[in-house]
Design an enzyme around this catalytic site. Structure first.
Site, PDB file in Angstrom:
ATOM      1  N   ARG A   1       8.050  33.058   1.825  1.00 18.96           N
ATOM      2  CA  ARG A   1       7.717  33.552   3.174  1.00 18.96           C
ATOM      3  C   ARG A   1       8.395  32.761   4.297  1.00 18.96           C
ATOM      4  NH1 ARG A   1       2.401  34.551   0.809  1.00 18.96           N
ATOM      5  NH2 ARG A   1       2.180  36.798   0.529  1.00 18.96           N
TER       6      ARG A   1
ATOM      7  N   LYS B   1      20.094  36.574  13.573  1.00 23.57           N
ATOM      8  CA  LYS B   1      20.092  37.812  12.794  1.00 23.57           C
ATOM      9  C   LYS B   1      20.568  37.502  11.379  1.00 23.57           C
ATOM     10  CE  LYS B   1      20.835  41.619  16.042  1.00 23.57           C
ATOM     11  NZ  LYS B   1      21.777  42.713  16.408  1.00 23.57           N
TER      12      LYS B   1
ATOM     13  N   GLU C   1      35.314  39.834  18.721  1.00 24.73           N
ATOM     14  CA  GLU C   1      33.987  39.491  19.235  1.00 24.73           C
ATOM     15  C   GLU C   1      34.094  38.625  20.501  1.00 24.73           C
ATOM     16  OE1 GLU C   1      31.206  40.705  18.324  1.00 24.73           O
ATOM     17  OE2 GLU C   1      31.305  41.287  16.216  1.00 24.73           O
TER      18      GLU C   1
ATOM     19  N   LYS D   1      26.502  34.314  24.159  1.00 29.83           N
ATOM     20  CA  LYS D   1      25.559  34.930  23.229  1.00 29.83           C
ATOM     21  C   LYS D   1      24.173  34.310  23.355  1.00 29.83           C
ATOM     22  CE  LYS D   1      24.741  36.691  18.659  1.00 29.83           C
ATOM     23  NZ  LYS D   1      25.297  37.024  17.331  1.00 29.83           N
TER      24      LYS D   1
ATOM     25  N   GLU E   1      15.813  41.813  20.121  1.00 31.18           N
ATOM     26  CA  GLU E   1      16.655  42.969  20.440  1.00 31.18           C
ATOM     27  C   GLU E   1      15.839  44.191  20.857  1.00 31.18           C
ATOM     28  OE1 GLU E   1      20.724  43.753  18.452  1.00 31.18           O
ATOM     29  OE2 GLU E   1      19.396  45.298  17.649  1.00 31.18           O
TER      30      GLU E   1
ATOM     31  N   ARG F   1      19.581  42.354  24.485  1.00 29.35           N
ATOM     32  CA  ARG F   1      20.345  41.843  23.344  1.00 29.35           C
ATOM     33  C   ARG F   1      21.170  42.948  22.687  1.00 29.35           C
ATOM     34  NH1 ARG F   1      18.813  37.756  18.316  1.00 29.35           N
ATOM     35  NH2 ARG F   1      20.815  38.027  17.278  1.00 29.35           N
TER      36      ARG F   1
ATOM     37  N   ASN G   1      25.975  44.631  20.891  1.00 27.83           N
ATOM     38  CA  ASN G   1      26.511  45.571  19.920  1.00 27.83           C
ATOM     39  C   ASN G   1      27.559  46.492  20.527  1.00 27.83           C
ATOM     40  OD1 ASN G   1      24.954  45.044  17.406  1.00 27.83           O
ATOM     41  ND2 ASN G   1      23.220  45.515  18.727  1.00 27.83           N
TER      42      ASN G   1
ATOM     43  N   HIS H   1      29.948  48.313  18.346  1.00 30.40           N
ATOM     44  CA  HIS H   1      29.458  48.162  16.978  1.00 30.40           C
ATOM     45  C   HIS H   1      28.913  49.464  16.384  1.00 30.40           C
ATOM     46  CE1 HIS H   1      30.015  43.993  17.880  1.00 30.40           C
ATOM     47  NE2 HIS H   1      29.505  43.582  16.731  1.00 30.40           N
TER      48      HIS H   1
ATOM     49  N   HIS I   1      30.435  50.027  12.995  1.00 26.56           N
ATOM     50  CA  HIS I   1      29.664  50.059  11.756  1.00 26.56           C
ATOM     51  C   HIS I   1      29.893  51.359  11.002  1.00 26.56           C
ATOM     52  CE1 HIS I   1      26.541  46.872  13.272  1.00 26.56           C
ATOM     53  NE2 HIS I   1      27.682  46.340  12.873  1.00 26.56           N
TER      54      HIS I   1
ATOM     55  N   HIS J   1      35.153  43.323   9.768  1.00 24.29           N
ATOM     56  CA  HIS J   1      34.182  43.681  10.802  1.00 24.29           C
ATOM     57  C   HIS J   1      34.807  43.665  12.198  1.00 24.29           C
ATOM     58  CE1 HIS J   1      30.429  43.977  12.982  1.00 24.29           C
ATOM     59  NE2 HIS J   1      30.671  42.834  13.580  1.00 24.29           N
TER      60      HIS J   1
END
Length: 283
Positions: A42, A64, A106, A148, A158, A162, A166, A169, A173, A186
């Site tokens: 956990r 993330k 980026e 960032k 997010e 935030r 993206n 993205h 993606h 990427h």
């Protein structure tokens, strides 16, 4: 399967919640290790030691973690902050040129969404960036991380601002998923996705055409793609974008620009403009 191997080894070696996971590598290694740490007993601590430019300026910062799924990029994951991020510039000397350029996509993104002055600096320092000058890299990475961190600290989970990180993205993606993960890096997919988002921002009346041409030239300097692969059909694009994590109530949510340094989120993209953007191959 790789996350399972990490968990199997940690359990077999009788690690405890106080154990520390170490992510030494690029973005995939960092995301995977962080995700394994987040679900081990956990939640165990981990540190990021990113060795690629993309990981140093982006994926190692912000908490993330996750893994890809055949239906979409990073659809399985958790928010789990590293205890430390340790960046050694010497690791960048081992990178292939293509991997290095992918990280610059980026970097350019930060200038577009949040820091127009940084965008000017990038353009003014292209030769030193390409030469991997240590002073230039130190500033480039530090300022990217600061950009960032500023955004993430205001919206860690997010739920708002935030998501502007993206930019490019949602399109990117879709490219990665359609081609099969790894065919395009990427950062390459993000570069093409940013051009698509810039085109939409222009079609909606926010940007001037010469601003799109300016970024196209900048991406070209770094040998980054400026258009999506032609084999991806508009139907594929829309279907994959419809599964993006940012979407709300089944509506595609995009990050666009009002101006350089001023990004915004919208669910109200006109379908005809979206389809024109997807079908276009010269911005």
């Amino acid at each position: 399967a790789s996350v399972q191997k990490i968990l199997d080894a940690a359990l077999a070696d009788r690690h405890e919640r106080q154990s520390l996971f170490v992510a030494l590598g690029g973005g995939v290694v960092g995301d995977m290790t962080g995700f394994a740490a987040s679900i081990f007993l956990r939640g165990a601590d981990f540190i990021q030691i990113p060795t690629t430019l993309l990981a140093q300026v982006d994926s190692s910062v912000g908490g993330k973690t996750g893994v890809n799924h055949p239906m979409g990029k990073n659809l399985i994951g958790a928010f789990h902050q590293p205890e430390h991020v340790i960046i050694d510039l010497d690791t960048l000397s081992t990178l292939p040129d293509r991997e290095y350029a992918a990280g610059l996509a980026e970097v350019i993104k930060y200038g577009l969404i949040n820091d127009a002055d940084f965008l000017d600096w990038i353009e003014a320092n292209i030769p030193d960036i390409l030469a991997k000058s240590s002073d230039t890299l130190n500033y480039l990475i530090q300022r990217s991380c600061e950009n960032k961190a500023t955004i993430v600290s205001a919206d860690e989970r997010e739920r708002g601002i935030r998501a502007t990180l993206n930019f490019g993205h949602t399109f990117g993606h879709a490219i990665e998923t359609a081609l099969g993960y790894g065919k395009w890096l990427h950062g390459e997919a993000v570069a093409a996705g940013m051009m698509m988002a810039l085109f939409m921002s222009w079609k909606l009346g926010f940007l001037r055409k010469e601003q799109i041409e300016r970024i196209k030239l900048l991406l070209t300097h770094f040998s980054l793609p400026t258009e999506a692969p032609q084999q991806i059909t508009p139907e594929q694009f829309v279907a994959l974008m419809s599964k993006d994590k940012k979407n709300i109530d089944g509506s595609i949510r995009l990050v666009l620009l009002k101006s350089f340094g001023n990004a915004f989120l919208t669910n109200d993209c006109l379908e005809e403009i979206l389809l024109e953007t997807i079908g276009k191959h010269d911005y």
